[in-house]
Design a protein around this motif. Sequence first.
Motif, short mmCIF file in Angstrom:
data_model
loop_
_atom_site.label_atom_id
_atom_site.label_comp_id
_atom_site.label_asym_id
_atom_site.label_seq_id
_atom_site.Cartn_x
_atom_site.Cartn_y
_atom_site.Cartn_z
N ILE A 271 165.68 -13.15 -38.31
CA ILE A 271 165.78 -13.66 -36.94
C ILE A 271 166.75 -12.81 -36.13
CG2 ILE A 271 165.06 -16.07 -37.19
CD1 ILE A 271 168.04 -16.69 -37.67
N GLU A 272 166.58 -12.88 -34.78
CA GLU A 272 167.35 -12.01 -33.88
C GLU A 272 168.21 -12.83 -32.92
OE1 GLU A 272 167.15 -8.72 -34.23
OE2 GLU A 272 165.55 -8.83 -35.74
N SER A 273 167.59 -13.82 -32.26
CA SER A 273 168.29 -14.51 -31.16
C SER A 273 169.45 -15.37 -31.66
CB SER A 273 167.30 -15.40 -30.39
OG SER A 273 166.88 -16.46 -31.22
N GLU A 274 170.45 -15.52 -30.80
CA GLU A 274 171.62 -16.33 -31.12
C GLU A 274 171.22 -17.78 -31.37
OE1 GLU A 274 174.87 -15.66 -31.80
OE2 GLU A 274 174.01 -13.64 -31.84
N LEU B 56 170.62 -22.23 -35.28
CA LEU B 56 169.77 -23.23 -35.94
C LEU B 56 169.70 -22.94 -37.44
CD1 LEU B 56 167.82 -25.65 -35.76
CD2 LEU B 56 165.98 -24.04 -35.21
N LYS B 57 169.51 -21.65 -37.77
CA LYS B 57 169.39 -21.25 -39.17
C LYS B 57 170.68 -21.57 -39.94
CE LYS B 57 168.29 -17.33 -42.19
NZ LYS B 57 169.45 -17.50 -43.03
N GLN B 58 171.81 -21.35 -39.28
CA GLN B 58 173.10 -21.64 -39.91
C GLN B 58 173.18 -23.13 -40.32
OE1 GLN B 58 176.27 -20.55 -37.31
NE2 GLN B 58 177.23 -19.24 -38.87
N GLY B 59 172.79 -23.98 -39.39
CA GLY B 59 172.77 -25.42 -39.68
C GLY B 59 171.85 -25.72 -40.85
N SER C 272 164.18 -20.68 -27.01
CA SER C 272 163.48 -19.44 -27.39
C SER C 272 162.31 -19.70 -28.35
CB SER C 272 164.46 -18.47 -28.04
OG SER C 272 164.89 -18.99 -29.28
N GLU C 273 161.32 -18.82 -28.28
CA GLU C 273 160.15 -18.92 -29.15
C GLU C 273 160.55 -18.80 -30.61
OE1 GLU C 273 156.92 -19.76 -28.74
OE2 GLU C 273 157.73 -20.32 -26.77
#
Lengths: 198, 198
Positions: A115-118, A123-126, B117-118
Motif C-alpha cells: 500500500i501507498e497512501s497514508e 488502516l493497515k496498522q490498526g 481513498s480507493e
Amino acid sequence: MTEFQAKEMEEQEEQIENEAEDNKEAEDSAPAEEQTGQSEVNEETLRNKEEEIKKLQEEQDELKNRLLRVQADYENYKRRTNEEKIKERKFRAQSLVEEILPVLDNFKRALDVQIESEEAKSLKQGMDMVYRQLTDAMEKEGVKEIEAVGKPFDPHLHQAVMQVENDEYEPNTVVEVLQAGYSLNDRVVRPAMVKVNS
Amino acid sequence: MTEFQAKEMEEQEEQIENEAEDNKEAEDSAPAEEQTGQSEVNEETLRNKEEEIKKLQEEQDELKNRLLRVQADYENYKRRTNEEKIKERKFRAQSLVEEILPVLDNFKRALDVQIESEEAKSLKQGMDMVYRQLTDAMEKEGVKEIEAVGKPFDPHLHQAVMQVENDEYEPNTVVEVLQAGYSLNDRVVRPAMVKVNS
C-alpha cells in the motif's frame, strides 16, 4: 453399551433381591423344623444344618467377589473418566480453532498487499494490531504456528506441495511456507503447506 | 472428595477381605467339632449351628445391601459424568471465546473509521470480509451477538452504563450499544454495554 450395562446391572439387582427372598424363605422354614421336637435332633438334622452353613458360606464368598468386582469396575471407570476429562480440557478449543484457521489465512493474505497512501497505511496498522491480538488470544489457549522455514522437512508437521532447488538451503529443508500450519497444545491441527529443497 | 471416596472404597475392600478370612476360620473350626464324635450330637451343637446360620444370613443380607448400594453409587456416578460431559462439550469453546471478544471489539472499532481513498476502501473491504468470516466461525460454535437496540432492557443481557431521554424509543428500551454483548449456546459470556431510555 451403557444401556447394555445398565440392563445387566438391573438384572443383577433383581437377582440379589430374589436371593434375599430365598433367604427369607429359608429363615421361615427353620422354626418349622424346630417344632418337630427335640427328640428328633439327630445326625441327619445336624448334617442338614452343616450343609446349609456350607451353602451360605459359598454364597457369601460369591457375594464378596461380586462386591469386589463392582468396586473395581467403579474405580476403573472413575480413573478413565478423569483421564478423559483432562484430555478433553486440553483440546476443548480444537473445534473453534479449526474454524478460525481459514480466517487467519485470509487475514494474513489481506495484510500482505503493498500500500501507498497514508490513509491505507493507518488502516493497515490498526489491522496488524488486531491480527496480532487474535493470534495472541489463540496462543493463550495453546495454539502455535508450526515452525517451518529453514527447518528439516518433517512429514508430521509439514505437507510438501512442491520440490525446489535452492543452494541457500540444506537438502530436505523447508524453503517457503505456502499456508501456515498450527498445533494445539503440541497436537498438529493442520500441517504447514511448504516448498521443500531437494 | 474423589480421594476420600477412593480411601473409603479401599477400607471397604479390606473389610471384605478380613471377613473372607473370618469365614475361612469358621470353616476350619467346623471339622474340629465333628471330630468330637457323633455321640455328642446334642441340642447345644444344633443350637450353635442354628446361630451360625442366623449370623451368616444376617451377614449375607448386609453384603447384599452393600452390593446394591455400590451399584447404585456407580450408576449415579455414570449418570452425573455423562451430564457433565454434555455440558462441558456445549461450553468447551468458552475460554477461547472470552479471549477473542476483545479482538472483535477492536476489529469493529478499526473498521468503523471513515475513509476516502480507493486504496483504503479496497483494504477495508477485505477486512470487512475477514471480520464476517471470524464472527461466522464463532457462530458455528454457538457464539451469538446479543440483540439490544430497540429491545426492552434486560439486566441478564444488558448492562446499563447510561440513562438517556429519547422520544423515538419506548421507556426502558435499549437506545444504543456501546460494546457488543455475546452469548455462547444461550449462556451470556458478556452482557452488552448499553444506553437505556428512561
